[in-house]
Design a protein around this motif. Structure first.
Motif, PDB file in Angstrom:
ATOM      1  N   GLU A 213      44.806  37.266 -11.344  1.00 21.61           N
ATOM      2  CA  GLU A 213      44.146  38.398 -11.989  1.00 21.61           C
ATOM      3  C   GLU A 213      42.825  37.984 -12.615  1.00 21.61           C
ATOM      4  O   GLU A 213      41.908  38.783 -12.757  1.00 21.61           O
ATOM      5  N   ILE A 214      42.743  36.721 -13.026  1.00 20.99           N
ATOM      6  CA  ILE A 214      41.574  36.212 -13.735  1.00 20.99           C
ATOM      7  C   ILE A 214      41.139  34.906 -13.090  1.00 20.99           C
ATOM      8  O   ILE A 214      41.972  34.051 -12.773  1.00 20.99           O
ATOM      9  N   CYS A 215      39.842  34.762 -12.922  1.00 20.55           N
ATOM     10  CA  CYS A 215      39.297  33.512 -12.399  1.00 20.55           C
ATOM     11  C   CYS A 215      37.903  33.360 -12.989  1.00 20.55           C
ATOM     12  O   CYS A 215      37.027  34.191 -12.748  1.00 20.55           O
ATOM     13  N   THR A 216      37.684  32.336 -13.784  1.00 21.53           N
ATOM     14  CA  THR A 216      36.413  32.218 -14.493  1.00 21.53           C
ATOM     15  C   THR A 216      35.283  31.825 -13.545  1.00 21.53           C
ATOM     16  O   THR A 216      35.496  31.230 -12.489  1.00 21.53           O
ATOM     17  N   GLN A 217      34.070  32.151 -13.987  1.00 23.27           N
ATOM     18  CA  GLN A 217      32.895  31.823 -13.191  1.00 23.27           C
ATOM     19  C   GLN A 217      32.771  30.318 -12.998  1.00 23.27           C
ATOM     20  O   GLN A 217      32.380  29.841 -11.930  1.00 23.27           O
ATOM     21  N   SER A 218      33.120  29.562 -14.017  1.00 27.80           N
ATOM     22  CA  SER A 218      32.992  28.104 -13.931  1.00 27.80           C
ATOM     23  C   SER A 218      33.884  27.530 -12.837  1.00 27.80           C
ATOM     24  O   SER A 218      33.479  26.646 -12.077  1.00 27.80           O
ATOM     25  N   TYR A 219      35.109  28.032 -12.752  1.00 29.28           N
ATOM     26  CA  TYR A 219      36.032  27.534 -11.736  1.00 29.28           C
ATOM     27  C   TYR A 219      35.557  27.918 -10.331  1.00 29.28           C
ATOM     28  O   TYR A 219      35.541  27.089  -9.412  1.00 29.28           O
ATOM     29  N   LEU A 220      35.167  29.182 -10.154  1.00 26.29           N
ATOM     30  CA  LEU A 220      34.691  29.620  -8.844  1.00 26.29           C
ATOM     31  C   LEU A 220      33.457  28.837  -8.417  1.00 26.29           C
ATOM     32  O   LEU A 220      33.299  28.491  -7.243  1.00 26.29           O
ATOM     33  N   HIS A 221      32.584  28.551  -9.371  1.00 29.37           N
ATOM     34  CA  HIS A 221      31.380  27.783  -9.061  1.00 29.37           C
ATOM     35  C   HIS A 221      31.746  26.395  -8.548  1.00 29.37           C
ATOM     36  O   HIS A 221      31.223  25.935  -7.526  1.00 29.37           O
ATOM     37  N   ALA A 222      32.640  25.718  -9.260  1.00 31.83           N
ATOM     38  CA  ALA A 222      33.032  24.367  -8.854  1.00 31.83           C
ATOM     39  C   ALA A 222      33.697  24.367  -7.483  1.00 31.83           C
ATOM     40  O   ALA A 222      33.496  23.454  -6.674  1.00 31.83           O
ATOM     41  N   LEU A 223      34.478  25.398  -7.207  1.00 28.48           N
ATOM     42  CA  LEU A 223      35.218  25.465  -5.948  1.00 28.48           C
ATOM     43  C   LEU A 223      34.338  25.844  -4.760  1.00 28.48           C
ATOM     44  O   LEU A 223      34.506  25.312  -3.657  1.00 28.48           O
ATOM     45  N   LEU A 224      33.366  26.747  -4.972  1.00 28.06           N
ATOM     46  CA  LEU A 224      32.730  27.392  -3.822  1.00 28.06           C
ATOM     47  C   LEU A 224      31.215  27.249  -3.724  1.00 28.06           C
ATOM     48  O   LEU A 224      30.636  27.645  -2.707  1.00 28.06           O
ATOM     49  N   PHE A 225      30.550  26.721  -4.740  1.00 31.46           N
ATOM     50  CA  PHE A 225      29.091  26.650  -4.685  1.00 31.46           C
ATOM     51  C   PHE A 225      28.620  25.886  -3.442  1.00 31.46           C
ATOM     52  O   PHE A 225      27.821  26.393  -2.646  1.00 31.46           O
ATOM     53  N   GLU A 226      29.105  24.682  -3.236  1.00 32.64           N
ATOM     54  CA  GLU A 226      28.684  23.888  -2.083  1.00 32.64           C
ATOM     55  C   GLU A 226      29.275  24.402  -0.768  1.00 32.64           C
ATOM     56  O   GLU A 226      28.555  24.491   0.240  1.00 32.64           O
ATOM     57  N   PRO A 227      30.573  24.748  -0.714  1.00 35.35           N
ATOM     58  CA  PRO A 227      31.095  25.302   0.539  1.00 35.35           C
ATOM     59  C   PRO A 227      30.375  26.573   0.988  1.00 35.35           C
ATOM     60  O   PRO A 227      30.152  26.775   2.185  1.00 35.35           O
ATOM     61  N   LEU A 228      29.994  27.413   0.038  1.00 37.14           N
ATOM     62  CA  LEU A 228      29.303  28.648   0.399  1.00 37.14           C
ATOM     63  C   LEU A 228      27.939  28.352   1.017  1.00 37.14           C
ATOM     64  O   LEU A 228      27.537  28.968   2.017  1.00 37.14           O
ATOM     65  N   ARG A 229      27.229  27.396   0.452  1.00 33.66           N
ATOM     66  CA  ARG A 229      25.932  27.019   1.014  1.00 33.66           C
ATOM     67  C   ARG A 229      26.094  26.365   2.391  1.00 33.66           C
ATOM     68  O   ARG A 229      25.282  26.575   3.300  1.00 33.66           O
ATOM     69  N   MET A 230      27.154  25.578   2.535  1.00 35.23           N
ATOM     70  CA  MET A 230      27.433  24.968   3.832  1.00 35.23           C
ATOM     71  C   MET A 230      27.774  26.037   4.871  1.00 35.23           C
ATOM     72  O   MET A 230      27.309  25.986   6.018  1.00 35.23           O
ATOM     73  N   ALA A 231      28.581  27.017   4.469  1.00 37.88           N
ATOM     74  CA  ALA A 231      28.957  28.098   5.383  1.00 37.88           C
ATOM     75  C   ALA A 231      27.728  28.866   5.852  1.00 37.88           C
ATOM     76  O   ALA A 231      27.604  29.216   7.033  1.00 37.88           O
ATOM     77  N   TRP A 232      26.810  29.118   4.919  1.00 39.07           N
ATOM     78  CA  TRP A 232      25.584  29.825   5.293  1.00 39.07           C
ATOM     79  C   TRP A 232      24.750  28.994   6.269  1.00 39.07           C
ATOM     80  O   TRP A 232      24.239  29.511   7.266  1.00 39.07           O
ATOM     81  N   ALA A 233      24.631  27.695   6.000  1.00 35.82           N
ATOM     82  CA  ALA A 233      23.832  26.830   6.868  1.00 35.82           C
ATOM     83  C   ALA A 233      24.407  26.762   8.279  1.00 35.82           C
ATOM     84  O   ALA A 233      23.663  26.698   9.267  1.00 35.82           O
ATOM     85  N   LEU A 234      25.732  26.791   8.378  1.00 37.68           N
ATOM     86  CA  LEU A 234      26.392  26.701   9.681  1.00 37.68           C
ATOM     87  C   LEU A 234      26.652  28.072  10.295  1.00 37.68           C
ATOM     88  O   LEU A 234      27.194  28.161  11.400  1.00 37.68           O
ATOM     89  N   ARG A 235      26.281  29.121   9.564  1.00 34.32           N
ATOM     90  CA  ARG A 235      26.483  30.497  10.028  1.00 34.32           C
ATOM     91  C   ARG A 235      27.962  30.797  10.293  1.00 34.32           C
ATOM     92  O   ARG A 235      28.332  31.402  11.297  1.00 34.32           O
ATOM     93  N   ILE A 236      28.800  30.356   9.347  1.00 36.20           N
ATOM     94  CA  ILE A 236      30.237  30.611   9.431  1.00 36.20           C
ATOM     95  C   ILE A 236      30.637  31.455   8.224  1.00 36.20           C
ATOM     96  O   ILE A 236      30.566  30.976   7.091  1.00 36.20           O
ATOM     97  N   PRO A 237      31.030  32.696   8.403  1.00 36.09           N
ATOM     98  CA  PRO A 237      31.407  33.521   7.248  1.00 36.09           C
ATOM     99  C   PRO A 237      32.684  33.015   6.586  1.00 36.09           C
ATOM    100  O   PRO A 237      33.531  32.387   7.220  1.00 36.09           O
ATOM    101  N   ILE A 238      32.793  33.268   5.289  1.00 37.14           N
ATOM    102  CA  ILE A 238      34.007  32.958   4.536  1.00 37.14           C
ATOM    103  C   ILE A 238      34.679  34.283   4.186  1.00 37.14           C
ATOM    104  O   ILE A 238      34.055  35.166   3.590  1.00 37.14           O
ATOM    105  N   TYR A 239      35.934  34.410   4.557  1.00 34.71           N
ATOM    106  CA  TYR A 239      36.675  35.636   4.289  1.00 34.71           C
ATOM    107  C   TYR A 239      37.457  35.511   2.985  1.00 34.71           C
ATOM    108  O   TYR A 239      37.873  34.415   2.590  1.00 34.71           O
ATOM    109  N   VAL A 240      37.648  36.641   2.332  1.00 36.23           N
ATOM    110  CA  VAL A 240      38.348  36.688   1.048  1.00 36.23           C
ATOM    111  C   VAL A 240      39.447  37.738   1.139  1.00 36.23           C
ATOM    112  O   VAL A 240      39.212  38.857   1.608  1.00 36.23           O
TER     113      VAL A 240
END
Length: 338
Positions: free
Chosen positions: A290-317
């Motif tokens: 129900e709750i997920c802080t910005q700090s945790y999401l940042h640590a988990l996904l900041f680099e993977p999200l940029r990698m996904a964009w560079a490789l043109r691979i969408p991330i599904y939620v």
């Protein structure tokens, strides 16, 4: 409040009085943050009809404890205490009061790590409430792999939007923020006098009216909008998808190591990024969160999200709550900025 036990290092027989107090507790490990935040928020707000207030309190506690452990350099970690105050001046407007303290280097010294031009404690406290400000990266950037610099910004905005109170005290200065009780934007923000009045480390106290939060998700969404307004405009990409994923997508259950930013970074480096390099389509499953802080999401996904964009691979939620989705959208806004 358990001061004697804390000083002597004795385990507490009782955590506190349900609906009233949570005794002083020392937190030294990241993996203990979530458990204590959950315990405190439910102890002080046991009524399920105030679930949104409970979730808000949980968010605040997680961010404050993480800041103490991540940035203070206090080997003894942080100390937290909380109480429900419905007596005296609060007899007709009960509030939850929570305080987190450490005896570390203080906010100015932390920020000077990446901002050596900062020399004044008051200026440091003021900037600590800005979005994307941290001692781990320079002004103008929006974060590192582990830190987004959004924790105190979110908490300060929560105080404003709930007519709450935030006290931020550190070495050399103390800042007081009172949210406008009329909700007209006339907040009180001032430094405690005389100049130089501070705390030997960092102390953050947050006061939240028990009836102030009617919709936690809407509160998070509003703060996300404020953060976006105060972040320099830049090109924004949409690389997270919320529709059903392909049948062969690789699912990751996000609650592994929840609210432990170091664990989140480890998952990003050892699991998510390798999957992306292998060109696997990833599904982030937020079931039960129900709750997920910005700090945790940042640590988990900041680099993977940029990698996904560079490789043109969408991330599904999948299975994402509105408040968590708002934080994901905020992360995407600055992580993939042009």
């Amino acid at each position: 409040m358990g001061l004697d036990d804390l000083v002597q290092g004795k385990p507490q027989v009782s955590r506190g009085e349900p609906g009233r107090t949570h005794k002083l507790t020392r937190i030294v490990k990241f993996e203990h943050i979530e458990r204590n935040a959950d315990e405190i928020s439910k102890l002080l707000i046991p009524d399920d009809r105030q679930r949104d207030t409970q979730r808000t309190l949980y968010y605040v506690i997680v961010e404050l404890l993480r800041n103490a452990l991540q940035h203070s350099r206090d080997k003894l970690g942080g100390v937290i205490a909380a109480q429900r105050n419905d007596r005296g001046r609060n007899w007709n407007k009960p509030v939850i009061q929570v305080a987190v303290a450490d005896t570390g280097i203080g906010i100015l010294e932390h920020l000077k790590t990446s901002h050596p031009q900062l020399q004044d404690a008051q200026e440091a406290l003021d900037k600590a409430l800005w979005p994307h400000v941290s001692g781990t990266f320079e002004f103008g950037l929006t974060g590192t792999a582990e830190n987004a610099g959004m924790g105190l910004f979110f908490i300060a905005e929560m105080a404003k939007l709930t007519a709450g109170t935030l006290v931020l005290a550190s070495r050399g200065a103390t800042l007081l923020l009172d949210g406008d009780p009329e909700f007209e934007g006339h907040h009180r923000l001032e430094f405690v006098q005389p100049r130089g009045t501070g705390y030997p480390g960092t102390l953050v106290a947050f006061e939240l009216p028990t009836d102030a939060v009617e919709d936690y998700n809407a509160l998070i969404e509003r703060i996300r909008e404020l953060a976006r307004e105060r972040t320099p405009r830049r090109a924004t990409h949409r690389w997270m998808r919320y529709e059903p994923p392909p049948a062969d997508a690789q699912e990751f259950l996000v609650n592994v190591g929840v609210e432990d930013t170091k664990k989140a970074m480890q998952v990003a480096t050892e699991t998510l990024i390798p999957w992306l390099v292998q060109r696997r389509t990833i599904v982030l499953n937020f079931r039960g969160m129900e709750i997920c802080t910005q700090s945790y999401l940042h640590a988990l996904l900041f680099e993977p999200l940029r990698m996904a964009w560079a490789l043109r691979i969408p991330i599904y939620v999948s299975n994402v709550q509105p408040g968590v989705r708002s934080n994901l959208e905020l992360l995407e806004n600055y992580a993939l900025g042009g």
